[in-house]
Design a protein around this motif. Structure first.
Motif, mmCIF file in Angstrom:
data_model
loop_
_atom_site.group_PDB
_atom_site.id
_atom_site.type_symbol
_atom_site.label_atom_id
_atom_site.label_comp_id
_atom_site.label_asym_id
_atom_site.label_seq_id
_atom_site.Cartn_x
_atom_site.Cartn_y
_atom_site.Cartn_z
ATOM 1 N N PHE A 35 80.636 -42.026 39.844
ATOM 2 C CA PHE A 35 81.999 -42.166 40.352
ATOM 3 C C PHE A 35 82.206 -43.615 40.761
ATOM 4 C CE2 PHE A 35 80.634 -37.872 41.070
ATOM 5 C CZ PHE A 35 81.750 -37.092 40.748
ATOM 6 N N ASP A 36 83.330 -44.204 40.340
ATOM 7 C CA ASP A 36 83.625 -45.569 40.793
ATOM 8 C C ASP A 36 85.085 -45.687 41.158
ATOM 9 O OD1 ASP A 36 81.914 -48.420 40.494
ATOM 10 O OD2 ASP A 36 84.075 -48.614 40.749
ATOM 11 N N LYS A 37 85.356 -46.433 42.224
ATOM 12 C CA LYS A 37 86.750 -46.581 42.644
ATOM 13 C C LYS A 37 87.510 -47.541 41.727
ATOM 14 C CE LYS A 37 85.623 -50.198 45.909
ATOM 15 N NZ LYS A 37 86.010 -51.068 46.914
ATOM 16 N N TYR A 79 82.122 -57.955 50.388
ATOM 17 C CA TYR A 79 80.671 -57.744 50.433
ATOM 18 C C TYR A 79 80.075 -58.361 49.178
ATOM 19 C CZ TYR A 79 82.426 -54.451 53.830
ATOM 20 O OH TYR A 79 83.083 -53.891 54.890
ATOM 21 N N ALA A 80 79.902 -59.674 49.215
ATOM 22 C CA ALA A 80 79.509 -60.402 47.995
ATOM 23 C C ALA A 80 78.009 -60.541 47.855
ATOM 24 C CB ALA A 80 80.154 -61.785 47.989
ATOM 25 N N GLN A 81 77.346 -60.843 48.961
ATOM 26 C CA GLN A 81 75.939 -61.248 48.854
ATOM 27 C C GLN A 81 75.130 -60.801 50.065
ATOM 28 O OE1 GLN A 81 75.424 -65.267 47.325
ATOM 29 N NE2 GLN A 81 73.670 -65.524 48.677
ATOM 30 N N GLN A 105 78.381 -65.289 37.781
ATOM 31 C CA GLN A 105 78.688 -66.236 36.701
ATOM 32 C C GLN A 105 77.593 -66.259 35.641
ATOM 33 O OE1 GLN A 105 81.694 -67.968 36.633
ATOM 34 N NE2 GLN A 105 82.119 -66.506 38.278
ATOM 35 N N PHE A 106 76.380 -65.965 36.034
ATOM 36 C CA PHE A 106 75.264 -65.828 35.101
ATOM 37 C C PHE A 106 74.153 -65.134 35.859
ATOM 38 C CE2 PHE A 106 74.974 -70.368 36.578
ATOM 39 C CZ PHE A 106 73.925 -70.199 37.453
ATOM 40 N N PHE A 107 73.076 -64.774 35.172
ATOM 41 C CA PHE A 107 71.959 -64.177 35.911
ATOM 42 C C PHE A 107 70.643 -64.665 35.337
ATOM 43 C CE2 PHE A 107 70.947 -61.007 32.684
ATOM 44 C CZ PHE A 107 72.163 -60.772 32.062
HETATM 45 P P1 FAD Z 1 78.339 -53.671 43.064
HETATM 46 O O1 FAD Z 1 78.447 -54.490 41.842
HETATM 47 O O2 FAD Z 1 79.129 -54.080 44.258
HETATM 48 O O3 FAD Z 1 78.703 -52.172 42.644
HETATM 49 C C1 FAD Z 1 79.175 -51.219 43.551
HETATM 50 C C2 FAD Z 1 80.242 -50.368 42.873
HETATM 51 O O4 FAD Z 1 80.617 -49.334 43.761
HETATM 52 C C3 FAD Z 1 81.516 -51.126 42.544
HETATM 53 O O5 FAD Z 1 81.820 -50.965 41.168
HETATM 54 C C4 FAD Z 1 82.586 -50.493 43.449
HETATM 55 O O6 FAD Z 1 83.851 -50.408 42.806
HETATM 56 C C5 FAD Z 1 82.006 -49.128 43.701
HETATM 57 N N1 FAD Z 1 82.368 -48.500 44.978
HETATM 58 C C6 FAD Z 1 82.301 -49.027 46.227
HETATM 59 N N2 FAD Z 1 82.634 -48.095 47.149
HETATM 60 C C7 FAD Z 1 82.923 -46.969 46.464
HETATM 61 C C8 FAD Z 1 83.334 -45.653 46.865
HETATM 62 N N3 FAD Z 1 83.496 -45.322 48.154
HETATM 63 N N4 FAD Z 1 83.547 -44.722 45.903
HETATM 64 C C9 FAD Z 1 83.380 -45.041 44.579
HETATM 65 N N5 FAD Z 1 82.990 -46.260 44.160
HETATM 66 C C10 FAD Z 1 82.773 -47.209 45.084
HETATM 67 N N6 FAD Z 1 74.132 -62.630 40.974
HETATM 68 C C11 FAD Z 1 73.396 -63.353 40.093
HETATM 69 O O7 FAD Z 1 72.318 -62.906 39.670
HETATM 70 N N7 FAD Z 1 73.831 -64.573 39.665
HETATM 71 C C12 FAD Z 1 75.034 -65.104 40.073
HETATM 72 O O8 FAD Z 1 75.425 -66.207 39.638
HETATM 73 C C13 FAD Z 1 75.817 -64.358 40.987
HETATM 74 N N8 FAD Z 1 77.006 -64.843 41.425
HETATM 75 C C14 FAD Z 1 77.800 -64.051 42.191
HETATM 76 C C15 FAD Z 1 79.071 -64.514 42.546
HETATM 77 C C16 FAD Z 1 79.929 -63.715 43.297
HETATM 78 C C17 FAD Z 1 81.296 -64.230 43.661
HETATM 79 C C18 FAD Z 1 79.513 -62.425 43.704
HETATM 80 C C19 FAD Z 1 80.448 -61.536 44.467
HETATM 81 C C20 FAD Z 1 78.236 -61.978 43.379
HETATM 82 C C21 FAD Z 1 77.369 -62.782 42.623
HETATM 83 N N9 FAD Z 1 76.089 -62.352 42.266
HETATM 84 C C22 FAD Z 1 75.327 -63.105 41.411
HETATM 85 C C23 FAD Z 1 75.525 -61.105 42.802
HETATM 86 C C24 FAD Z 1 75.616 -59.925 41.822
HETATM 87 O O9 FAD Z 1 76.896 -59.879 41.244
HETATM 88 C C25 FAD Z 1 75.330 -58.651 42.613
HETATM 89 O O10 FAD Z 1 74.081 -58.766 43.271
HETATM 90 C C26 FAD Z 1 75.294 -57.371 41.759
HETATM 91 O O11 FAD Z 1 76.308 -57.367 40.790
HETATM 92 C C27 FAD Z 1 75.393 -56.171 42.700
HETATM 93 O O12 FAD Z 1 75.375 -54.957 41.971
HETATM 94 P P2 FAD Z 1 75.434 -53.556 42.752
HETATM 95 O O13 FAD Z 1 75.450 -52.515 41.698
HETATM 96 O O14 FAD Z 1 74.369 -53.520 43.776
HETATM 97 O O15 FAD Z 1 76.819 -53.566 43.566
#
Ligand code: FAD
Length: 349
Positions: free
Chosen positions: A31-33, A295-297, A56-58
């Protein structure tokens, strides 16, 4: 069914967890919002350009992740990028050299989550607001008060502060663990131009990405900008017009949460202007905007071998994964979800 799993959040962690369960032939529904999966790896389609406004990259360090990235690369979903990285400090623009291999999704960052979503059952535009434990298993309640269930297990793959809100009525210990992981905010802006950017003296015309070091005599919160990329210089996007992604410094973002998006975009573009070589001016942008990632980092870093648990589980069928349990990168999020998925697949009858 007795072995069904719900995953809340289809970012890279939730998708990796879902794929691990799916490959073990276990029923799983995500499920995703958002309108599409991807979370912080998503891209925005503007009239003039597709801009990445999260990652931007990983980079790749772990061998299991490396194998997966090679598969994506062979299938044309990722490419190495940037070829060159620049850095600006008090001495001006210089090439930044290291031996880290970096990748990007093609033709946009969201190609990676799209690939990971293949074959998975994903319900989008559905925000889960509450969990309920009943005799037949776990039920999820969405923003329209619709109920989804029952599920034997629920994986929460969303940023830790949001996960804490779902857990608070059920798991005090996990709620506390979530609250201990701070997720810092980040403003990201984009600027599109009708004309190509001017040449910068001493810098290749096809520069792709630049890292801005804070001035030594300035506090980080006073320095808005940390990173700039050119979206039209990313693989598969040469047909689109010139556009920049401008990432703010975390300290500056924290100090400017209440600014409106337009003001943020202007300030980040102005900060980029200031670090251009003297006499160079940018054309007026045709489109300018910004997005706040609340909640970016996460403020956690994987400590090499010392990290052996990059997810959390309760005895009641709840589990947590995501970058907050391992480190602030795409690779950390993938590993957290993948490891949890493998663990869940292993202990189901
Ligand atoms: P998320 O990607 O946050 O996934 C969580 C998901 O849950 C989202 O799709 C959201 O819509 C969904 N969600 C939230 N609450 C609910 C709810 N209640 N019900 C249903 N769905 C919900 N990493 C790198 O490796 N290199 C980089 O250069 C880099 N740059 C970045 C730059 C920015 C501006 C940001 C924000 C992040 C960057 N990152 C980078 C970090 C990287 O993007 C994240 O660590 C990674 O994408 C996190 O993945 P995740 O699945 O843990 O969380």
């Amino acid at each position: 069914p007795h072995d069904s799993t719900a995953i809340i959040g289809a970012g890279i962690a939730g998708l990796a967890c879902g794929q691990a369960l799916h490959s073990a032939d276990q029923p799983v529904r995500l499920f995703d919002k958002g309108r599409a999966p991807g979370g912080r790896m998503s891209s925005r389609r503007l009239p003039a350009a597709v801009v990445d406004h999260g990652a931007q990259f990983f980079s790749v360090r772990d061998s299991a992740f490396r194998r997966r990235v090679r598969d994506w690369q062979d299938a044309g979903h990722v490419a190495t990028w940037p070829d060159t990285l620049w850095q600006v400090d008090e001495k001006g623009w210089q090439r930044h050299r290291d031996d880290v291999e970096r990748f990007i999704g093609t033709p946009s960052m969201s190609a990676v989550p799209r690939r990971l979503a293949e074959g998975l059952d994903i319900v989008t535009a559905t925000r889960i607001e509450r969990l309920a434990s009943r005799d037949d298993g776990w039920w999820l309640l969405d923003q329209h008060q619709q109920q989804h269930g029952p599920f034997a297990r629920v994986v929460i793959a969303i940023p830790t502060p949001q996960a804490a809100a779902l857990l608070v009525d059920h798991e005090p210990a996990l709620t506390e663990a979530c609250e201990a992981v701070i997720q810092r905010p980040c403003w990201t802006a984009w600027a599109c131009f009708d004309a190509p950017l001017p040449s910068l003296p001493g810098v290749d015309d096809d520069w792709q990405a630049v890292r801005l070091d804070p001035g030594q005599d300035r506090a980080p919160a006073a320095d808005p900008l940390r990173f700039v990329t050119r979206n039209d210089h990313k693989p598969g996007r040469h047909e689109q017009g010139e556009s920049l992604s401008l990432l703010a410094r975390l300290e500056w973002s924290e100090a400017n949460l209440a600014l409106d998006a337009e003001a943020v975009a202007r300030q980040l573009l102005e900060a980029f202007h200031e670090c251009l070589p003297k006499g160079v001016t940018l054309p007026e942008p045709s489109d300018l905007g910004a997005h706040l990632w609340r909640y970016a980092q996460p403020n956690v870093f994987a400590a090499g071998e010392a990290v052996n648990l990059d997810y959390r589980r309760s005895s009641t069928g709840l589990a947590l994964c995501g970058d907050g349990w391992r480190g602030p990168r795409v690779e950390d999020a993938w590993l957290s979800g993948h490891h949890l998925g493998e663990a869940l697949a292993a202990d189901t009858p």
